[in-house]
Write an enzyme that holds these catalytic residues in place. Structure first.
Site, PDB file in Angstrom:
ATOM      1  N   ARG A 146      -0.531   4.354  13.225  1.00  0.00           N
ATOM      2  CA  ARG A 146      -0.576   3.726  13.420  1.00  0.00           C
ATOM      3  C   ARG A 146      -0.221   4.164  15.276  1.00  0.00           C
ATOM      4  O   ARG A 146      -0.589   5.666  15.628  1.00  0.00           O
ATOM      5  CB  ARG A 146       1.392   4.113  13.060  1.00  0.00           C
ATOM      6  CG  ARG A 146       1.565   5.473  13.088  1.00  0.00           C
ATOM      7  CD  ARG A 146       3.620   5.589  12.717  1.00  0.00           C
ATOM      8  NE  ARG A 146       3.836   6.992  12.984  1.00  0.00           N
ATOM      9  CZ  ARG A 146       4.397   6.606  13.856  1.00  0.00           C
ATOM     10  NH1 ARG A 146       5.342   6.172  14.343  1.00  0.00           N
ATOM     11  NH2 ARG A 146       5.103   8.305  14.488  1.00  0.00           N
ATOM     12  N   LYS A 188       4.405  -8.459  11.481  1.00  0.00           N
ATOM     13  CA  LYS A 188       3.865  -7.910  10.863  1.00  0.00           C
ATOM     14  C   LYS A 188       3.417  -9.447   9.893  1.00  0.00           C
ATOM     15  O   LYS A 188       4.281 -10.049   9.459  1.00  0.00           O
ATOM     16  CB  LYS A 188       3.773  -6.934   9.764  1.00  0.00           C
ATOM     17  CG  LYS A 188       3.013  -6.885   8.669  1.00  0.00           C
ATOM     18  CD  LYS A 188       3.466  -5.531   7.816  1.00  0.00           C
ATOM     19  CE  LYS A 188       2.367  -6.017   6.608  1.00  0.00           C
ATOM     20  NZ  LYS A 188       2.048  -4.744   5.887  1.00  0.00           N
ATOM     21  N   ARG A 218       0.845  -1.241  -0.062  1.00  0.00           N
ATOM     22  CA  ARG A 218       0.027  -0.363  -0.298  1.00  0.00           C
ATOM     23  C   ARG A 218       0.623   1.274   0.111  1.00  0.00           C
ATOM     24  O   ARG A 218       1.868   1.716   0.502  1.00  0.00           O
ATOM     25  CB  ARG A 218      -1.319   0.496   1.075  1.00  0.00           C
ATOM     26  CG  ARG A 218      -2.603  -0.289   0.751  1.00  0.00           C
ATOM     27  CD  ARG A 218      -2.837  -0.007   2.533  1.00  0.00           C
ATOM     28  NE  ARG A 218      -3.356   1.383   2.778  1.00  0.00           N
ATOM     29  CZ  ARG A 218      -2.558   1.738   3.868  1.00  0.00           C
ATOM     30  NH1 ARG A 218      -1.897   1.902   4.463  1.00  0.00           N
ATOM     31  NH2 ARG A 218      -3.527   3.088   4.416  1.00  0.00           N
TER      32      ARG A 218
END
Ligand code: BTN
Length: 288
Positions: free
Chosen positions: A275, A139, A70
């Protein structure tokens, strides 16, 4: 001494086709050893051939040379460490918002089924799957949804990258002005011994089902399932425009709700990055 050649990956293409073709006519599965990017390739095919290239396809690349994430980021992967695929199909939902969240929910539930009270796989709005909890997050996977039009025909490409084995290669440094990327996680820490082919077998058919359900009913039926794995809920967050607030889950349309000094803000644009900020009292949370 050279390392021994890696054994060929035995992709479960036929098993996936058998599970999906009855509910998605014309569906095919294609596995290629190398591509720039599975998303780029499916978009290229659609633009070259238009609606004729619109048959639903699951395209897997053993290796991507120009994987995309992204917001113009790159997606690093290597053969056998990372599962990289895209699902391309015509889709006509009344509202597209929340599709990447529905995809994330489907992948998380396929990899960690049941209804765990404290899920190991959580969803970070709008397109990340994280492994672990606030005292150690990494992640696990990312989702990149892209669409194209040809007259009335709308085609969607849903790209998924899942880190399966711990990665040997170092992370690419973050671009100027971007926060450092979260360290990559590995599915094998949750499911020891699982490989990329087994991972694909687990996620592919349920993903098609989830996308079809989204096409019919939109995001609303996924909202509670998202809440069960929401990695940001109740946490202090910072938006890419500098705004700070506390995340309050997502609405019926998949918009992120953030309580800011100026009141409740609905974040719908996937071009806004969010975030968590480490709360001053929670010394154990890892910055990302
Ligand atoms: C992100 O985290 O920003 C999204 C990452 C999406 C990566 C996948 S890998 C398969 C597909 N092809 C791409 O080039 N990107 C997606």
């Amino acid at each position: 001494m050279y390392p021994p050649p890696a054994a060929p990956i035995r992709w479960p293409a036929e098993a996936i086709w058998e599970a999906v073709a009855p509910v998605l006519p014309g569906f095919t599965v294609e596995v290629l050893p190398q591509l720039d990017s599975t998303n780029t390739e499916l978009m290229r095919r659609f633009r070259a051939a238009g609606p004729d290239a619109c048959a639903p396809v699951l395209l897997v690349a053993e290796q991507q040379t120009a994987g995309r994430g992204r917001m113009g980021r790159s997606w690093q992967s290597s053969v056998g460490d990372s599962l990289t695929f895209s699902l391309g199909l015509p889709l006509k939902p009344a509202d597209w918002s929340g599709l990447s969240l529905a995809v994330g929910i489907s992948i998380a539930e396929s990899l960690e089924p049941g209804n765990p009270a404290a899920p190991a796989i959580r969803l970070k709005w709008p397109n990340d799957l994280w492994l672990g909890n606030t005292s150690g997050e990494s992640k696990l996977a990312g989702v990149l949804v892209e669409t194209a039009n040809w007259g009335e025909q709308r085609y969607v490409v849903i790209g998924v990258g899942i880190n399966v084995r711990p990665m040997a290669q170092p992370l690419t440094p973050a671009g100027a002005g971007q926060p450092p990327a979260l360290a990559p996680g590995a599915l094998q820490t949750l499911l020891p011994g699982i490989d990329v082919a087994q991972t694909l077998l687990r996620v592919a058919a349920p993903l098609v089902q989830a996308v079809q359900a989204f096409g019919l009913f939109g995001f609303a039926p996924f909202q509670a399932r998202y809440a069960a794995r929401d990695a940001l809920a109740g946490r202090a967050v910072q938006l890419s425009d500098g705004t700070q607030g506390v995340a309050h889950g997502v609405g019926e349309n998949g918009a992120l709700l953030v309580h800011t000094a100026a009141g409740m803000k609905e974040i719908t644009s996937s071009e806004v990055s969010v975030r968590p900020v480490t709360p001053p009292t929670a010394g154990s949370a890892r910055p990302c």
